[in-house]
Structure formats: C-alpha cells, structure tokens
Scaffold this active site. Sequence first.
Site, PDB file in Angstrom:
ATOM      1  N   ARG A   1       0.856  -1.181   0.000  1.00  0.00           N
ATOM      2  CA  ARG A   1       0.000   0.000   0.000  1.00  0.00           C
ATOM      3  C   ARG A   1       0.894   1.234   0.000  1.00  0.00           C
ATOM      4  NH1 ARG A   1      -1.364   2.574   4.588  1.00  0.00           N
ATOM      5  NH2 ARG A   1      -1.370   0.746   5.921  1.00  0.00           N
TER       6      ARG A   1
ATOM      7  N   HIS B   1      -3.834   4.056   4.674  1.00  0.00           N
ATOM      8  CA  HIS B   1      -4.867   3.018   4.754  1.00  0.00           C
ATOM      9  C   HIS B   1      -6.197   3.586   4.263  1.00  0.00           C
ATOM     10  CE1 HIS B   1      -7.191  -0.361   6.256  1.00  0.00           C
ATOM     11  NE2 HIS B   1      -7.975   0.481   6.893  1.00  0.00           N
TER      12      HIS B   1
ATOM     13  N   TYR C   1       4.050   5.320  11.203  1.00  0.00           N
ATOM     14  CA  TYR C   1       4.406   3.936  11.504  1.00  0.00           C
ATOM     15  C   TYR C   1       5.275   3.269  10.442  1.00  0.00           C
ATOM     16  CZ  TYR C   1       0.184   3.255   8.613  1.00  0.00           C
ATOM     17  OH  TYR C   1      -0.754   3.304   7.618  1.00  0.00           O
TER      18      TYR C   1
END
Length: 391
Positions: A285, A289, A298
């Site tokens: 990805r 998200h 993160y």
Amino acid sequence: MAKGDPGGTTRSRRATPRSRKGAAGDPALVQLLTPEGERIDSATGPDGTEYRVDFTDEEYRGLYRDLVLVRKLDAEATALQRQGELGLWASLLGQEAAQVGSGRALRTQDMAFPTYREHGVLYCRGIDPIMPLGLFRGVDQGGWDPNEFKFNMYTIVIGAQTLHATGYAMGITIDGKTGTDDGEAAIAYFGDGATSQGDVNEAFVWASVFNAPLVFFCQNNQYAISEPLERQTRVPLYQRAAGFGFPGVRVDGNDVLATYAVTRTALDNARLGQGPSLIEAYTYRMGAHTTSDDPTRYRIASEVEAWQAKDPIARVKVFLEKQKIADADFFAEIDEQARRESVHLRERVLAMPDPEPVTMFDHVYPNGSPLLDEQRAKFSRYMESFEGSAH
C-alpha cells in the site's frame, strides 16, 4: 481487456524461466514480469502448478490501459476527499496489478465479494466508477446491482465478506453449477490484517469442509492499518491454507500477468469442483490506509522508496517499450484518456444532488415495517421543527 489463457502457449519474447524472490527471506513468488520489465516464460507454484500467459499485443496494451485508468481515477477520488467532497476514501495506490490482474481473470459468471478498496476489480466488472463515490459521499448506499454485475456491495466490516462469499459458493455447489468448464466460482477479497479476524478463519473452515468453489484472495499490502505484517503472522500467509485443508500460493501482487495467471487457474479449479484455495498477492500500500490515516507515523520513507522500484505500472510500460508493443503516442493517448475520465468523474461527483435526509428510510426493508414507519414519522417531525428557524 485481457482474455489470454494462462495455460496456453507463450509468446516468443521470453526470458529464461527462473525463480523469483520477494523480500529477503521470503519464499519464492510466482512472477511472470520482473520489476525491470523482463518477461519470464513460466513460473511454478509451491504445489508444482505451472503458470504462464499467452496474450496478444492488444491484450498487453489493454492491461496497461486498465492499470493507468484505475490509478488515475483513484487519485481523483483521493483529491476529492482532501477537498471535502467525499467523507472518506480507501486508496488502492500500489495495488493496481493485484486488482486488475485478478479482476480480468474472472469469467462473466463468477461472483466477487470485495472489501471497500477493490475499485480496480469494480472497474474490471464494468461498473461505473461513480458508484463507490456516491457511497463515500454519503448520497447513496453504493448504487450497483450485485446480481447484474456479479460484484457484491462494498463491505466495511473487516473480513465479513469472506463468510458471505463462502455461503454463496456453497449455494453454487447446491445448485449444481460446478464440475464443468463453464461452471461458476466465487472470489473473496481481503487484506492481510483481516486474516486475524474470526470471520475469515471461520470462512476457511466452512469453505474447506464443504468443498466450496471459492478463491480467497488476500492482498497482503504489508500493513493492517498501522500494524506491520509481523504482528499478524509468524509464517507466510499463503501457508495458512494447508492447516485448513486446501492449497495456497503466493504471487507477486505487483505483477499483473502473474496475478492473472494464478487467479484464473484457481478459479478454473474451483469451478471444476476442486474446492477452495488461497492466493496471497504480495504487494504494498503506497499511500494511507484511508484518507483518515497518516502512514508516516508507523513506516519509514526508505521502505516506501524500495517498493516504488517495484511499481506495477512502470514494469508493464518498460515491457511494452522493450518489446515494441507500444510507442510514445500510445502512452500519451492513455494518459490523455485517463485525464479526461478523471475530470469527467469529478464533474459528476460535484453534480450529485444532496439527498433528502428522510430518504435514509427508503430501502431498509423491501416492504417497509410498522416500526420503520414510526421512526420515519418521528424523524420527519424532527426535521420539520427546523423549518423557518435561523440556524
């Protein structure tokens, strides 16, 4: 639209067959097109199955067109959300090959069960790309007919669609629609994070014991929202299938050719009565998200850069250039088509009428209900209380 047979004789423009590796320490991936745009004649899965494709030049160009258009429309939707025109958007950036490859592998009679990110599969099923934007704009509940397009409504609840797909696939068997080449199969899409959900594991159990004609298609994009893959599993995801009694395979999810070949084979096996299987499309990805997420909290930039070198669209473009299947005029034409379609999509979104709030009650039940009628009446009186006010 690609229609090649993954079991057919391959074209002559091939590199020597070889095994490909994913990240360091990962098992070999099924790969037919390297990040450098080199074609591989065939690839072998963990159970010995050989995968290959035989596409015409026009079909190769069609796959490239799909990839570019899907990415551009997705980028337009992201921009619309950032400008306040959509409430939320789940981008597929980086996962185009996994979705276009598997979407084009579906036959007309097959049924797909998506999450909320399968915009590329939706596009391949012939659904107007405005449909999911109506959902995320809050003006309707999605809008398409699942039976007409053989593509179920988007599912927000993580993993729930795998149980829906399993029940549907069990029905396919009960209806006697398996055992022949023109039989029906189902496919259920989900992400790596969803494999930790009870619904997904229950679907694995039911599909296995009832030999359901179902392909579980996991897009392993390396992150379940903010949790990395190592927080979900200690073994490669495709190996989990063995514990439930059906085969699993890991494919390079950034390789549209391999994804097509693996998915078409799995679906054909399912329709012939050979039961379920699990495909792990190993991809990434590239963005957030959803538009409510900040991936910089993160993951590090160097990781993203490493995956950018494996871009699914870039490798197809290099292949087309190397093999002289497409020229600069073709690429310019596709870019212009993508631009026009994205502008048109934006115009249509902005022209969507705001629904009357009371219409939320219209399609809860096909024939209404006394309780629903009471709720509608109370809500209508509540809204009428604001008429003529200065708010």
